[in-house]
Write a protein that holds these residues in place. Structure first.
Motif, PDB file in Angstrom:
ATOM      1  N   ASP A 132       0.830  -1.208   0.000  1.00  0.00           N
ATOM      2  CA  ASP A 132       0.000   0.000   0.000  1.00  0.00           C
ATOM      3  C   ASP A 132       0.862   1.255   0.000  1.00  0.00           C
ATOM      4  OD1 ASP A 132      -2.226  -1.574   0.018  1.00  0.00           O
ATOM      5  OD2 ASP A 132      -2.528  -1.454   2.182  1.00  0.00           O
ATOM      6  N   SER A 133       2.006   1.166   0.691  1.00  0.00           N
ATOM      7  CA  SER A 133       2.913   2.323   0.728  1.00  0.00           C
ATOM      8  C   SER A 133       3.569   2.525  -0.628  1.00  0.00           C
ATOM      9  CB  SER A 133       3.971   2.114   1.805  1.00  0.00           C
ATOM     10  OG  SER A 133       4.951   3.129   1.744  1.00  0.00           O
ATOM     11  N   ARG A 134       3.970   1.455  -1.283  1.00  0.00           N
ATOM     12  CA  ARG A 134       4.641   1.571  -2.571  1.00  0.00           C
ATOM     13  C   ARG A 134       3.687   2.092  -3.649  1.00  0.00           C
ATOM     14  NH1 ARG A 134       6.252  -3.991  -1.320  1.00  0.00           N
ATOM     15  NH2 ARG A 134       8.270  -3.999  -0.241  1.00  0.00           N
ATOM     16  N   GLU A 135       2.444   1.588  -3.630  1.00  0.00           N
ATOM     17  CA  GLU A 135       1.498   1.943  -4.688  1.00  0.00           C
ATOM     18  C   GLU A 135       0.865   3.304  -4.474  1.00  0.00           C
ATOM     19  OE1 GLU A 135      -1.251  -1.241  -4.698  1.00  0.00           O
ATOM     20  OE2 GLU A 135       0.208  -2.754  -5.353  1.00  0.00           O
ATOM     21  N   GLN A 136       0.596   3.645  -3.217  1.00  0.00           N
ATOM     22  CA  GLN A 136      -0.126   4.879  -2.930  1.00  0.00           C
ATOM     23  C   GLN A 136       0.755   5.976  -2.345  1.00  0.00           C
ATOM     24  OE1 GLN A 136      -3.205   5.034  -3.941  1.00  0.00           O
ATOM     25  NE2 GLN A 136      -3.402   2.848  -4.430  1.00  0.00           N
ATOM     26  N   GLY A 137       1.957   5.644  -1.972  1.00  0.00           N
ATOM     27  CA  GLY A 137       2.857   6.636  -1.391  1.00  0.00           C
ATOM     28  C   GLY A 137       2.477   7.057   0.014  1.00  0.00           C
ATOM     29  N   TYR A 138       1.885   6.135   0.784  1.00  0.00           N
ATOM     30  CA  TYR A 138       1.470   6.473   2.135  1.00  0.00           C
ATOM     31  C   TYR A 138       2.684   6.604   3.050  1.00  0.00           C
ATOM     32  CZ  TYR A 138      -3.261   5.052   0.777  1.00  0.00           C
ATOM     33  OH  TYR A 138      -4.473   4.936   0.166  1.00  0.00           O
ATOM     34  N   SER A 139       2.617   7.564   3.969  1.00  0.00           N
ATOM     35  CA  SER A 139       3.624   7.655   5.031  1.00  0.00           C
ATOM     36  C   SER A 139       3.158   6.943   6.287  1.00  0.00           C
ATOM     37  CB  SER A 139       3.916   9.129   5.358  1.00  0.00           C
ATOM     38  OG  SER A 139       2.737   9.786   5.774  1.00  0.00           O
ATOM     39  N   GLN A 140       1.865   6.685   6.357  1.00  0.00           N
ATOM     40  CA  GLN A 140       1.279   5.868   7.412  1.00  0.00           C
ATOM     41  C   GLN A 140       0.440   4.784   6.751  1.00  0.00           C
ATOM     42  OE1 GLN A 140      -0.881   8.944   9.613  1.00  0.00           O
ATOM     43  NE2 GLN A 140       0.578   8.725  11.305  1.00  0.00           N
ATOM     44  N   LEU A 141       0.250   3.698   7.477  1.00  0.00           N
ATOM     45  CA  LEU A 141      -0.531   2.594   6.913  1.00  0.00           C
ATOM     46  C   LEU A 141      -1.668   2.209   7.853  1.00  0.00           C
ATOM     47  CD1 LEU A 141       2.247   0.275   5.444  1.00  0.00           C
ATOM     48  CD2 LEU A 141       0.582   1.644   4.176  1.00  0.00           C
ATOM     49  N   PRO A 142      -2.839   1.927   7.278  1.00  0.00           N
ATOM     50  CA  PRO A 142      -3.967   1.508   8.115  1.00  0.00           C
ATOM     51  C   PRO A 142      -3.808   0.060   8.554  1.00  0.00           C
ATOM     52  CG  PRO A 142      -4.606   1.473   5.811  1.00  0.00           C
ATOM     53  CD  PRO A 142      -3.206   2.052   5.859  1.00  0.00           C
ATOM     54  N   LEU A 143      -4.335  -0.229   9.715  1.00  0.00           N
ATOM     55  CA  LEU A 143      -4.303  -1.591  10.238  1.00  0.00           C
ATOM     56  C   LEU A 143      -5.437  -2.406   9.630  1.00  0.00           C
ATOM     57  CD1 LEU A 143      -3.599  -0.843  13.989  1.00  0.00           C
ATOM     58  CD2 LEU A 143      -1.989  -1.750  12.322  1.00  0.00           C
ATOM     59  N   LYS A 144      -5.127  -3.653   9.331  1.00  0.00           N
ATOM     60  CA  LYS A 144      -6.133  -4.579   8.815  1.00  0.00           C
ATOM     61  C   LYS A 144      -6.276  -5.741   9.780  1.00  0.00           C
ATOM     62  CE  LYS A 144      -5.195  -3.381   3.995  1.00  0.00           C
ATOM     63  NZ  LYS A 144      -4.798  -3.880   2.653  1.00  0.00           N
TER      64      LYS A 144
END
Length: 314
Positions: free
Chosen positions: A278-290
């Protein structure tokens, strides 16, 4: 406009006149309602005595018009009836032919009416049927429920149905449509104790279908629920070849769980992760928990935090 003033004698005569008029009308009504009349009544059909080896399909509506001979009182009450009455019609003749004739069943029909009423004709007089091969199928039962609980109580385990299936006997083409057989709506309110009960089944829209058994035993475990907080480590998905650090490393999960399951609920009961893709594709600096897994028959209340920071060491 001047008012008409009547003296005592005129008022008495007027009272006598209306009294005689009422008595005459009542007498006429009694005489009229005591006579015999012919009238029609719409009735719904309930088929009985179906053939054992043939599945039938009516080729007409499930209602008929009965011509009845009866008293005026019965005629009056037939007009006041809000719903059409139901008559039982035997299908025993279908074992050798594809139609039934009402004129052959008038004696049986008249047994369903009062002795001073007589069915003299039915419209239509003949009902026609189509046939197919009968078949038997085992179908799982689905419980249709409407249950409310006392606060903090709920279902704490699997619902048991005994038996868990029904045997359905009907036309093979109809049986293919059924993946399960629903119960009647099972209703309970303000529940706080385990439920042990019997419940019947929803009636089939087709009279040409039989089920066995006619009811099922239901056992629904009910318990008090209490809150529990569990610290669960966070897994990192798709981190091959990377040294990933997550802040914080654990997430705090608050759930409601049954008292009997309280001790067995721990961090192994959950699966919490972030996906590095998700970080690589969307460039997120934070990631949501699943959260992919929580204990059965538990209710998720809160997840803290819902997103996490991460950094990658090269």
């Amino acid at each position: 406009m001047p008012l008409i003033t009547l003296n005592r004698i005129e008022r008495r005569r007027l009272t006598v006149f209306f009294s005689c008029l009422i008595v005459a009308f009542a007498t006429w009504m009694l005489i009229a309602l005591s006579g015999n009349y012919k009238y029609r009544v719409n009735s719904r059909i309930n088929y009985i005595d179906p053939p054992e080896t043939r599945a039938y399909h009516p080729l007409q509506e499930d209602s008929v018009s009965l011509q009845i001979e009866g008293s005026g009182w019965q005629l009056l009450f037939s007009r006041l009836r809000l719903q059409p009455r139901v008559i039982n019609v035997s299908l025993s003749a279908l074992s050798s032919r594809s139609y039934i004739v009402f004129s052959n069943q008038l004696n049986d029909l008249n047994k369903q009416f009062e002795s001073n009423q007589r069915v003299i004709a039915v419209n239509p007089d003949t009902l026609f049927f189509d046939f197919s091969k009968r078949s038997v199928k085992k179908v799982p039962i689905q419980l249709i429920k409407d249950i409310s609980f006392v606060p903090t109580y709920g279902i704490s385990g699997p619902i048991k149905l005994i038996p868990d299936h029904v045997i359905v006997n009907g036309a093979a083409v109809d049986l293919k449509k059924f993946k399960f057989w629903p119960t009647a709506v099972f209703k309970r309110f303000d529940v706080k104790d385990t439920i042990l009960a019997k419940v019947g089944f929803m009636k089939s829209k087709s009279d040409n279908m039989d089920i066995f058994p006619l009811s099922v035993k239901v056992e629904i475990p009910i318990e008090r629920f209490t809150e529990k907080i569990v610290e669960v480590p966070i897994k990192v998905l798709n981190a091959e070849g990377y040294n990933v650090h997550v802040l914080p490393e654990k997430v705090s999960i608050t759930i409601l769980t049954a008292l009997s399951r309280y001790a067995s609920v721990n961090q192994d009961s959950f699966e919490v992760s972030i996906n590095l893709n998700d970080s690589r594709e969307q460039g997120y600096s934070q990631l949501p928990l699943k959260i992919k897994h929580i204990p059965g028959y538990s209710k998720l209340v809160k997840v803290d935090p819902q997103v996490v920071d991460f950094f990658i060491k090269k």
